[in-house]
Scaffold this motif. Structure first.
Motif, PDB file in Angstrom:
ATOM      1  N   GLU A  47       0.755  -1.148   0.043  1.00 61.68           N
ATOM      2  CA  GLU A  47      -0.161   0.068  -0.061  1.00 61.68           C
ATOM      3  C   GLU A  47       1.069   1.385   0.089  1.00 61.68           C
ATOM      4  OE1 GLU A  47      -3.512   0.346   2.544  1.00 61.68           O
ATOM      5  OE2 GLU A  47      -3.421  -1.678   3.049  1.00 61.68           O
ATOM      6  N   ILE A  57      -3.079   0.604  -3.993  1.00 55.70           N
ATOM      7  CA  ILE A  57      -2.299  -0.762  -3.963  1.00 55.70           C
ATOM      8  C   ILE A  57      -1.354  -0.657  -5.117  1.00 55.70           C
ATOM      9  CG2 ILE A  57      -3.808  -1.739  -5.279  1.00 55.70           C
ATOM     10  CD1 ILE A  57      -1.797  -3.385  -2.202  1.00 55.70           C
ATOM     11  N   LEU A  81      -9.188  -5.426   0.848  1.00 53.80           N
ATOM     12  CA  LEU A  81      -8.347  -6.333   1.663  1.00 53.80           C
ATOM     13  C   LEU A  81      -9.414  -7.373   2.273  1.00 53.80           C
ATOM     14  CD1 LEU A  81      -5.253  -6.795   2.534  1.00 53.80           C
ATOM     15  CD2 LEU A  81      -5.812  -5.400   4.460  1.00 53.80           C
ATOM     16  N   GLU A  93      -4.497 -12.864   4.163  1.00 54.58           N
ATOM     17  CA  GLU A  93      -5.092 -11.594   3.854  1.00 54.58           C
ATOM     18  C   GLU A  93      -4.646 -10.999   2.664  1.00 54.58           C
ATOM     19  OE1 GLU A  93      -6.262  -8.000   6.948  1.00 54.58           O
ATOM     20  OE2 GLU A  93      -4.291  -8.380   6.724  1.00 54.58           O
ATOM     21  N   ARG A  94      -5.461 -10.919   1.641  1.00 56.56           N
ATOM     22  CA  ARG A  94      -4.976 -10.604   0.254  1.00 56.56           C
ATOM     23  C   ARG A  94      -5.922  -9.342  -0.249  1.00 56.56           C
ATOM     24  NH1 ARG A  94      -5.456 -16.034  -3.201  1.00 56.56           N
ATOM     25  NH2 ARG A  94      -4.191 -17.581  -1.876  1.00 56.56           N
ATOM     26  N   TYR A  95      -4.908  -8.615  -0.897  1.00 61.23           N
ATOM     27  CA  TYR A  95      -5.490  -7.533  -1.874  1.00 61.23           C
ATOM     28  C   TYR A  95      -6.447  -7.956  -3.063  1.00 61.23           C
ATOM     29  CZ  TYR A  95      -2.407  -4.335   1.026  1.00 61.23           C
ATOM     30  OH  TYR A  95      -1.843  -3.950   1.991  1.00 61.23           O
ATOM     31  N   SER A 113      -7.579 -11.720  -6.745  1.00 57.64           N
ATOM     32  CA  SER A 113      -6.978 -11.455  -5.525  1.00 57.64           C
ATOM     33  C   SER A 113      -5.468 -11.397  -6.118  1.00 57.64           C
ATOM     34  CB  SER A 113      -7.159 -12.597  -4.658  1.00 57.64           C
ATOM     35  OG  SER A 113      -6.539 -13.762  -4.910  1.00 57.64           O
TER      36      SER A 113
END
Length: 163
Positions: A47, A57, A81, A93-95, A113
């Motif tokens: 980020e 991102i 997220l 945890e993924r963007y 993702s």
């Protein structure tokens, strides 16, 4: 009166896909009806704060070992997220971003993702959210979209062309 159902395109268990907005073409993808969200291999995911104060991102698609790696970095201000369960059962945890993908002549805007898939064979995984109501997966087939693209190129090439 009954509405006509949209015609679904048949794809195989492996496909070649294009990401026109990301300038990536002919990327090998695994079709996975068990995965909820599609995923794309990225590195250097982080980020960043933009000069206007907005969060973004920042990432690079693929990596230097992939033949389609183009050294371009991307920034998306529209991202999420989320908690995602990997195929190995790990919770990560993924963007997640939205972008267009072209499969078998059909352009679809969907979520991907961002994930380190360097240990996996295919840089892109196509999940059921993308597939639902658009595609039928024939697991006995592979690369139907590539075959259709090549056939289309041949039919559009003049008879005396060097191709």
């Amino acid at each position: 009166m009954k509405k006509d159902k949209p015609v679904k395109s048949i794809i195989g268990r492996r496909e070649m896909v294009d990401f026109p907005d990301l300038e990536l073409f002919d990327i090998e993808a695994k079709v996975d009806t068990g995965a909820y969200t599609s995923s794309i291999h990225c590195n250097n995911i982080r980020e960043v704060d933009l000069p206007n104060g907005q969060r973004a991102i920042h990432f690079e698609l693929l990596d230097a070992n992939h033949p389609a790696y183009n050294h371009k970095a991307f920034q998306f201000t529209d991202f999420d997220l989320r908690i995602v369960k990997s195929s190995f059962g790990d919770v990560q945890e993924r963007y997640v971003i939205r972008t267009k993908v072209l499969i078998n002549g059909l352009e679809v805007e969907t979520e991907f993702s961002l994930s380190d898939r360097s240990d996996l064979k295919y840089p892109v995984l196509l999940g059921r959210t993308l597939l639902r109501r658009r595609f039928i997966v024939d697991v006995s087939k592979k690369y139907l979209s590539l075959k259709a693209k090549n056939k289309s190129k041949k039919s559009n090439t003049p008879k005396n062309s060097p191709l």
